[in-house]
Design an enzyme around this catalytic site. Structure first.
Site, PDB file in Angstrom:
ATOM      1  N   TRP A 182       0.946  -1.170  -0.253  1.00 55.35           N
ATOM      2  CA  TRP A 182       0.161   0.027   0.031  1.00 55.35           C
ATOM      3  C   TRP A 182       0.995   1.330   0.062  1.00 55.35           C
ATOM      4  CZ3 TRP A 182      -0.482   4.178   3.644  1.00 55.35           C
ATOM      5  CH2 TRP A 182      -1.328   5.050   3.479  1.00 55.35           C
ATOM      6  N   GLU A 223      -2.834  -2.955  -2.729  1.00 55.65           N
ATOM      7  CA  GLU A 223      -4.102  -2.405  -1.803  1.00 55.65           C
ATOM      8  C   GLU A 223      -4.652  -0.976  -2.311  1.00 55.65           C
ATOM      9  OE1 GLU A 223      -3.415  -2.192   2.481  1.00 55.65           O
ATOM     10  OE2 GLU A 223      -5.480  -1.348   2.682  1.00 55.65           O
ATOM     11  N   LYS A 225      -7.123   2.602  -2.630  1.00 56.95           N
ATOM     12  CA  LYS A 225      -7.940   3.408  -1.699  1.00 56.95           C
ATOM     13  C   LYS A 225      -8.294   4.701  -2.347  1.00 56.95           C
ATOM     14  CE  LYS A 225      -6.573   6.005   2.558  1.00 56.95           C
ATOM     15  NZ  LYS A 225      -5.348   5.892   3.902  1.00 56.95           N
ATOM     16  N   ASP A 256      -9.552  -3.105   1.286  1.00 59.07           N
ATOM     17  CA  ASP A 256      -9.703  -2.532   2.799  1.00 59.07           C
ATOM     18  C   ASP A 256     -11.174  -1.965   2.892  1.00 59.07           C
ATOM     19  OD1 ASP A 256      -9.756  -0.742   4.882  1.00 59.07           O
ATOM     20  OD2 ASP A 256      -7.586  -0.940   5.150  1.00 59.07           O
ATOM     21  N   HIS A 259     -11.606   1.680   2.646  1.00 59.86           N
ATOM     22  CA  HIS A 259     -11.186   2.281   1.267  1.00 59.86           C
ATOM     23  C   HIS A 259     -11.982   2.657   0.251  1.00 59.86           C
ATOM     24  CE1 HIS A 259      -6.370   1.449   2.519  1.00 59.86           C
ATOM     25  NE2 HIS A 259      -7.333   2.065   3.448  1.00 59.86           N
ATOM     26  N   HIS A 283      -8.475  -6.630   4.487  1.00 60.56           N
ATOM     27  CA  HIS A 283      -8.414  -5.668   5.277  1.00 60.56           C
ATOM     28  C   HIS A 283      -9.602  -5.290   6.102  1.00 60.56           C
ATOM     29  CE1 HIS A 283      -3.930  -3.937   4.930  1.00 60.56           C
ATOM     30  NE2 HIS A 283      -4.014  -5.518   5.053  1.00 60.56           N
ATOM     31  N   ASP A 291     -11.923   6.614   6.314  1.00 60.02           N
ATOM     32  CA  ASP A 291     -11.055   5.649   6.911  1.00 60.02           C
ATOM     33  C   ASP A 291     -10.426   5.563   8.094  1.00 60.02           C
ATOM     34  OD1 ASP A 291      -9.542   3.154   6.451  1.00 60.02           O
ATOM     35  OD2 ASP A 291      -7.961   4.241   5.363  1.00 60.02           O
ATOM     36  N   ASP A 293     -10.299   3.633  10.648  1.00 56.01           N
ATOM     37  CA  ASP A 293      -9.790   2.427  11.120  1.00 56.01           C
ATOM     38  C   ASP A 293     -10.198   2.220  12.693  1.00 56.01           C
ATOM     39  OD1 ASP A 293      -7.980   1.284   9.270  1.00 56.01           O
ATOM     40  OD2 ASP A 293      -7.465   3.202   9.397  1.00 56.01           O
ATOM     41  N   ASP A 323      -7.411  -4.609   9.745  1.00 60.87           N
ATOM     42  CA  ASP A 323      -6.475  -3.225   9.861  1.00 60.87           C
ATOM     43  C   ASP A 323      -7.567  -2.249  10.383  1.00 60.87           C
ATOM     44  OD1 ASP A 323      -5.029  -1.050   9.142  1.00 60.87           O
ATOM     45  OD2 ASP A 323      -5.347  -1.140   6.795  1.00 60.87           O
TER      46      ASP A 323
END
Ligand code: RNT
Ligand code: ZN
Length: 415
Positions: A182, A223, A225, A256, A259, A283, A291, A293, A323
């Site tokens: 990434w 990955e 985004k 992800d 993302h 992820h 994003d 997380d 993630d």
């Protein structure tokens, strides 16, 4: 809950045509790749020479952050001890464990050998990631697509070495190590030459991935985004960019959950991308408005993801990585609760009356589909989870809460 309630639950599932024993057996064989970076707020253990704060930021100041590889391993051992089954650890290149002070373009397997010895001891698989952020050469939010050839070469070398390290990890542990790429590359304001930046990223990736690695030892993943702070206008490695790249180069595609646009259903993408890809990396994350997380909850998004994996027969073609990182709460509790939530979602999916649901849909009997999905919500999944945890010797309920609290207290004196 007692043995008796599991027996009752098993009988209830049997009435629905679902084998609870088979579900537990399947769940036991699904490794989750737990991310090292929840343990220390994505800081890593590099000598701070080239390192800079930029790139990824965790928010919060809960005490107990792991400051050394030994502290991180102790925290991980505790966390894995509360999670049923055997799993993997997802390491980032900036978590090297060595007295040497290599810059990113100088890392080697030896800098990670202690992690590998430890993983062997613990019976864990390892996954890996080159670290293309938190470094002065990434401060422009441009790495592999940087206009400066020298900076691109620096990062290409980092990525190349990461692949070699990952391959060696996979060989040592007898289990293919996923090396996930990434990069933060993008533009804050509207660019006029997206094509040139994407061509540079593609060329850098091609050079980085040119060396053949044994797929039994390491697997490349890329990955995408949508956007990040500071790169609101354009992310070079967008979804379309990497979907095409992964198909052309037969790498894994990493999806992800943070993302994409917040209204996009990431679970819906699996069966589509699986038509063109051999394997997928996830992820699993919880974006809140962006994003962010957050620690994953047992919410609809996670349940949908797990259900897709099971119903589309994608479990054997998907590496499940996590993630998220939250520095406002116990970092070990975050790992344990998040990882267990992923497992609970999978168990719930494995316990659904799949054949009945799929045949109702095939017959366009959407009323039955609705009745089944909604009645299935009341099935005693918790009793099966309880049994699964008991068989795997990990606590649940009040016992788990007490363990998590005690450990958090134990590490709270760390500076
Ligand atoms: C960043 C990506 C990436 C990182 C980790 C630390 O937006 O999600 O996967 O979170 O590499
Ligand atoms: Zn990610």
């Amino acid at each position: 809950m007692t043995r008796q309630s599991y027996d009752t639950a098993r009988a209830i599932f049997a009435d629905w045509g679902v084998d609870a024993e088979a579900a537990m057996e399947r769940l036991r064989a699904i490794p989750i790749s737990m991310h090292c970076w929840q343990g220390d707020d994505v800081v890593g253990f590099e000598a701070r020479t080239g390192a800079s704060g930029g790139g990824i930021q965790a928010t919060g100041n809960h005490p107990g952050r792991a400051r050394t590889p030994d502290e991180l391993r102790a925290d991980l051992e505790f966390a894995y001890g509360q999670i049923p089954g055997k799993h993997r650890l997802n390491l980032h290149a900036m978590y090297l464990d060595t007295d040497a002070t290599p810059d990113r373009d100088d890392i080697e397997f030896t800098h990670f050998a202690r992690w590998v010895d430890w993983a062997k001891e613990q019976g864990l698989g390892l996954d890996f990631n080159p670290t293309f952020f938190a470094h002065t050469k990434a401060d422009d939010n441009l790495t592999l697509s940087h206009p400066d050839q020298g900076i691109r070469d620096f990062w290409i070398e980092h990525g190349r070495r990461s692949r070699e390290i990952a391959a060696r990890m996979g060989a040592e542990l007898g289990s293919a190590c996923v090396n996930n790429i990434w990069v933060p590359d993008g533009y804050k304001d509207i660019p006029v030459d997206r094509r040139a930046a994407r061509a540079r990223l593609e060329a850098s990736l091609d050079t980085m991935l040119a060396e053949r690695q044994d797929k039994g030892q390491m697997l490349d993943a890329v990955e995408s985004k949508l956007f990040g702070i500071g790169v609101e206008a354009c992310t070079i490695g967008s979804h379309e960019f990497y979907l095409g790249y992964a198909i052309r180069n037969q790498t894994l595609l990493c999806l992800d959950m943070g993302h994409f646009h917040p209204t996009e259903n990431v679970a819906d993408k699996l069966s589509s991308v699986a038509l063109s890809l051999d394997e997928i990396l996830l992820h699993v994350s919880r974006p809140m408005r962006w994003d962010s997380d957050h620690v994953i909850l047992l919410n609809d998004d996670i349940l949908a993801m797990a259900q897709e994996l099971v119903f589309a027969d994608l479990l054997d073609r998907t590496r499940i990585g996590l993630d998220f990182f939250d520095a406002t709460i116990s970092r070990t509790a975050a790992w344990v609760i998040g990882t267990r939530n992923m497992q609970k979602a999978l168990l719930r999916a494995l316990l659904l009356p799949r054949a009945q649901l799929q045949s109702a849909e095939a017959e366009m009997d959407y009323t039955s589909r609705l009745m089944l999905t909604e009645e299935a919500r009341d099935l005693p999944v918790a009793a099966v989870w309880e049994e699964f945890c008991a068989r795997n010797d990990v606590p649940t309920g009040a016992g788990l809460v007490a363990e998590l609290k005690a450990y958090d207290k134990k590490v709270s004196a760390r500076g």
